[in-house]
Scaffold this motif. Structure first.
Motif, PDB file in Angstrom:
ATOM      1  N   UNK A 487      -1.757 -25.801  -1.279  1.00 44.07           N
ATOM      2  CA  UNK A 487      -1.907 -24.699  -0.187  1.00 44.07           C
ATOM      3  C   UNK A 487      -0.846 -24.378   0.394  1.00 44.07           C
ATOM      4  N   UNK A 488       0.487 -24.920   0.939  1.00 47.76           N
ATOM      5  CA  UNK A 488       1.295 -24.383   1.391  1.00 47.76           C
ATOM      6  C   UNK A 488       2.090 -23.164   0.717  1.00 47.76           C
ATOM      7  N   UNK A 489       1.789 -23.130  -0.680  1.00 48.88           N
ATOM      8  CA  UNK A 489       2.516 -22.060  -1.590  1.00 48.88           C
ATOM      9  C   UNK A 489       1.325 -20.933  -1.433  1.00 48.88           C
ATOM     10  N   UNK A 490       0.243 -21.341  -1.605  1.00 45.03           N
ATOM     11  CA  UNK A 490      -0.850 -20.226  -1.388  1.00 45.03           C
ATOM     12  C   UNK A 490      -0.769 -19.794  -0.092  1.00 45.03           C
ATOM     13  N   UNK A 491      -0.582 -20.215   1.113  1.00 50.12           N
ATOM     14  CA  UNK A 491      -0.168 -19.883   2.193  1.00 50.12           C
ATOM     15  C   UNK A 491       0.955 -18.836   2.202  1.00 50.12           C
ATOM     16  N   UNK A 492       2.159 -19.055   1.916  1.00 53.13           N
ATOM     17  CA  UNK A 492       3.202 -18.417   1.534  1.00 53.13           C
ATOM     18  C   UNK A 492       2.825 -17.005   1.160  1.00 53.13           C
ATOM     19  N   UNK A 493       2.119 -16.930  -0.192  1.00 54.43           N
ATOM     20  CA  UNK A 493       1.945 -15.974  -1.150  1.00 54.43           C
ATOM     21  C   UNK A 493       0.936 -14.946  -0.086  1.00 54.43           C
ATOM     22  N   UNK A 494      -0.102 -15.361   0.360  1.00 55.66           N
ATOM     23  CA  UNK A 494      -1.081 -14.560   0.855  1.00 55.66           C
ATOM     24  C   UNK A 494      -0.642 -13.959   2.168  1.00 55.66           C
ATOM     25  N   UNK A 495       0.205 -14.792   2.899  1.00 55.14           N
ATOM     26  CA  UNK A 495       1.045 -14.240   4.288  1.00 55.14           C
ATOM     27  C   UNK A 495       1.786 -12.979   3.605  1.00 55.14           C
ATOM     28  N   UNK A 496       2.512 -13.036   2.847  1.00 53.02           N
ATOM     29  CA  UNK A 496       3.453 -12.164   2.233  1.00 53.02           C
ATOM     30  C   UNK A 496       2.532 -10.707   1.939  1.00 53.02           C
ATOM     31  N   UNK A 497       1.247 -11.196   1.280  1.00 51.64           N
ATOM     32  CA  UNK A 497       0.536  -9.934   0.758  1.00 51.64           C
ATOM     33  C   UNK A 497      -0.092  -9.455   1.975  1.00 51.64           C
ATOM     34  N   UNK A 498      -0.433 -10.130   2.995  1.00 51.96           N
ATOM     35  CA  UNK A 498      -0.999  -9.541   4.177  1.00 51.96           C
ATOM     36  C   UNK A 498      -0.024  -8.678   5.135  1.00 51.96           C
ATOM     37  N   UNK A 499       1.402  -9.061   5.195  1.00 55.06           N
ATOM     38  CA  UNK A 499       2.149  -8.447   5.710  1.00 55.06           C
ATOM     39  C   UNK A 499       2.701  -7.003   5.238  1.00 55.06           C
ATOM     40  N   UNK A 500       2.174  -7.032   3.859  1.00 55.78           N
ATOM     41  CA  UNK A 500       2.533  -5.519   3.057  1.00 55.78           C
ATOM     42  C   UNK A 500       1.153  -4.984   3.380  1.00 55.78           C
ATOM     43  N   UNK A 501       0.118  -5.713   3.377  1.00 60.01           N
ATOM     44  CA  UNK A 501      -1.209  -4.662   3.399  1.00 60.01           C
ATOM     45  C   UNK A 501      -2.140  -5.218   4.555  1.00 60.01           C
ATOM     46  N   UNK A 502      -1.738  -5.297   5.894  1.00 60.04           N
ATOM     47  CA  UNK A 502      -2.510  -5.611   6.946  1.00 60.04           C
ATOM     48  C   UNK A 502      -3.910  -5.493   7.076  1.00 60.04           C
ATOM     49  N   UNK A 503      -4.453  -4.416   6.473  1.00 58.60           N
ATOM     50  CA  UNK A 503      -5.833  -3.806   6.742  1.00 58.60           C
ATOM     51  C   UNK A 503      -6.538  -4.028   5.371  1.00 58.60           C
ATOM     52  N   UNK A 504      -5.949  -4.644   4.322  1.00 62.45           N
ATOM     53  CA  UNK A 504      -6.577  -4.741   3.030  1.00 62.45           C
ATOM     54  C   UNK A 504      -8.043  -5.977   3.181  1.00 62.45           C
TER      55      UNK A 504
END
Length: 583
Positions: A487-504
């Protein structure tokens, strides 16, 4: 060197026709010119042919053999070998065309000595001054001799030959040193020297723009417009103004061009394109709606209407195109299919797509869309059968083959036939290894099939190919979160994706589901509710419903599940969630 060889090959695409004609002419001449001696009288009844002695030259001195060898070398893309054979052939032949070809081949392979021999021979055999100047200029440019190139180009443009300026442009376009060519263009193709021919002025302006001399190109364009005041010169000057960012000036000039040639479809298309780039979609539509129509105007009008989501305009255009002349309608079958599909007239769309000819540039796309429609209509076997036939038809075209396999795989994925989807994706990856779209699709297939290790492997490989890719990061992060692992790796990945596309909404769904896995129910509920409101997606609804159920809000959860059933009555995600919630 490779680019020059390719350009040389292109230059000799017509050589086979030349050789056939030349061989015939030279062959007859060679036979009549062979040395012979009188036959001796022999006693008895000797056959007539027995008294005939035919003297044949050895290969090195046989012009026909050299030409055939040169042709054979060209069929194998061996320009150097072809040049050698033509060098020998031109020394044996009195045909100026052989010397001309020998010179061109020698220049193409940068053999200055052979080129000079061929040019001298060609001149001796009667080359025209213009063609000789052109070839000598090409040789000078190949050697980097600017002074000689300029001298020969001056001879060319002052030769009085009707094609002199066209040949001038060809010499500069083919030059190895484009900066050198640009300097010669500016020095020689001046307003004082250019002929009284608007096409020559426009060609030089376009060439200047191609060679990176925009100021020169603009100067010639403006001078041509002032001198000729024709629709073509106004249109080209408008294009140059538009490239400079002067949109108002460009529009004004295009209006003048249209006033000169109101029925010119290409001008209307250019003007409409300029209007649409400026955001004036309504003005572009009005302009295209008046005057003669062809498939290009109909296509652009359809694109504008679709961009504006103007369903009435699309319906009207569909009716209008159906009543168009037969030749326009015949070439518009694919567009008619698209228009029908936009209006959810799937049966009509299938019929139009079926009328797209095999030689039509949209034949592949028509079949692809037909497969999508058949699948949507529940005709799954027909859809896959069509895609299977396409995979055979386009076996020698990797780009099309890839698309056919990918769609086949995606349709199997929709049907939850994961083994067949994986097979199709893997076949496509054999044709296009490491293709990001195919790796992404196969990763999703593995994830849906519960083969998490394989899914993670594909997504990780994709991220090595495209570091930081947002969709791949989100997919890998969600896959890990859904499997409740790392889950820590999952959090890192999704956080980065969310920063790139905050409204997706898809990324918000991943983040909300991760929070649920981490036990943060309130944060999960807020995030998932926002994603659900942004996009009514069945999987998002299932995730929100499960979180609400775990929070104890079972009536709210049931309402969300009911909405999911309306969206997707056969949702496997919902069935799996209900099994977890009602063990």
């Amino acid at each position: 060197m490779e680019s020059s060889v390719r350009s040389g090959l292109t230059k000799f695409k017509q050589l086979r026709h030349f050789t056939a004609v030349t061989l015939l002419a030279l062959g007859l001449g060679a036979c009549t010119g062979l040395p012979s001696r009188p036959a001796r009288e022999t006693p008895g009844a000797a056959q007539p042919l027995a008294r005939m002695i035919v003297v044949t030259p050895d290969t090195a001195h046989d012009v026909l053999a050299q030409l055939l060898a040169g042709e054979m070398a060209l069929t194998h893309a061996d320009l150097k070998g072809a040049s050698g054979h033509y060098d020998k052939a031109m020394a044996l032949s009195a045909d100026p065309r052989v010397a001309e070809r020998a010179a061109a081949l020698a220049i193409a392979v940068h053999d200055g000595a052979a080129a000079q021999r061929a040019l001298d021979r060609w001149q001796l055999l009667g080359a025209t001054p213009a063609r000789m100047a052109q070839s000598r200029a090409e040789l000078a440019l190949d050697r980097g001799d600017t002074g000689e190139a300029k001298h020969q180009l001056e001879l060319l443009i002052t030769s009085g030959d009707k094609d002199a300026w066209r040949q001038f442009g060809r010499v500069l376009v083919a030059a190895r040193d484009q900066a050198q060519a640009a300097r010669l263009l500016e020095a020689l193709a001046t307003p004082q020297r250019l002929p009284d021919d608007a096409h020559a002025w426009l060609a030089m302006s376009e060439l200047g723009d191609k060679l990176g001399r925009h100021a020169y190109a603009m100067q010639i364009a403006n001078a041509a417009m002032q001198r000729f005041k024709s629709a073509e010169t106004y249109a080209w000057a408008a294009q140059m103004r538009f490239k400079d960012g002067d949109r108002d000036g460009a529009r004004a000039l295009l209006q003048k061009a249209l006033a000169k040639a109101p029925k010119n479809i290409q001008l209307r298309l250019a003007y409409a394109g300029m209007l649409s780039q400026a955001g004036d979609y309504a003005g572009a539509s009005r302009l295209l709606g008046h005057g003669p129509q062809n498939i290009d105007t109909y296509g652009m009008r359809a694109g504008l209407a679709a961009h504006n989501k103007d369903e009435k305009a699309l319906a009207a255009l569909y009716r209008e195109l159906q009543k168009a002349p037969p030749d326009v309608r015949e070439h518009g079958a694919y567009l008619l299919g698209q228009l029908a599909e936009m209006q959810h007239r799937d049966t009509e769309a299938l019929d139009w797509y079926g009328q797209v000819g095999d030689d039509d540039e949209h034949a592949f796309d028509a079949d692809l869309r037909s497969a999508v429609i058949l699948h949507a209509q529940g005709k799954l076997a027909q859809a896959h059968q069509l895609l299977g036939q396409m995979q055979l038809d386009y076996l020698d075209q990797p780009a099309q083959l890839r698309q056919a396999w990918q769609l086949d795989a995606e349709l199997y994925l929709q049907e939850h036939k994961y083994a067949k989807a994986e097979t199709a994706f893997s076949r496509a990856l054999q044709v296009v290894p490491d293709d990001p779209g195919l790796l992404y699709g196969r990763g999703l297939t593995y994830a849906e099939a519960g083969q998490i290790d394989l899914a993670v492997k594909d997504f990780q490989h994709l991220l090595k190919i495209k570091p930081g890719d947002v969709d791949a990061s989100n997919a890998l992060g969600f896959t890990l979160a859904d499997a409740n692992r790392d889950l820590p790796e999952a959090e890192r990945l999704i956080r980065a994706a969310r920063a790139a596309k905050p409204n997706d909404p898809a990324i918000a769904d991943s983040w909300g589901w991760l929070q649920y896995r981490m036990g943060h129910l309130d944060q999960a509920e807020r995030t998932l509710r926002g994603a659900w409101q942004a996009r009514k997606d069945a999987d998002v609804g299932v995730h929100l419903g499960e979180v609400l159920w775990k929070q104890g809000h079972r009536q709210d959860a049931q309402r969300v599940f009911d909405e999911v059933r309306k969206l997707d009555p056969h949702s496997s995600s919902l069935q799996e969630a209900l099994k977890r919630l009602h063990p």
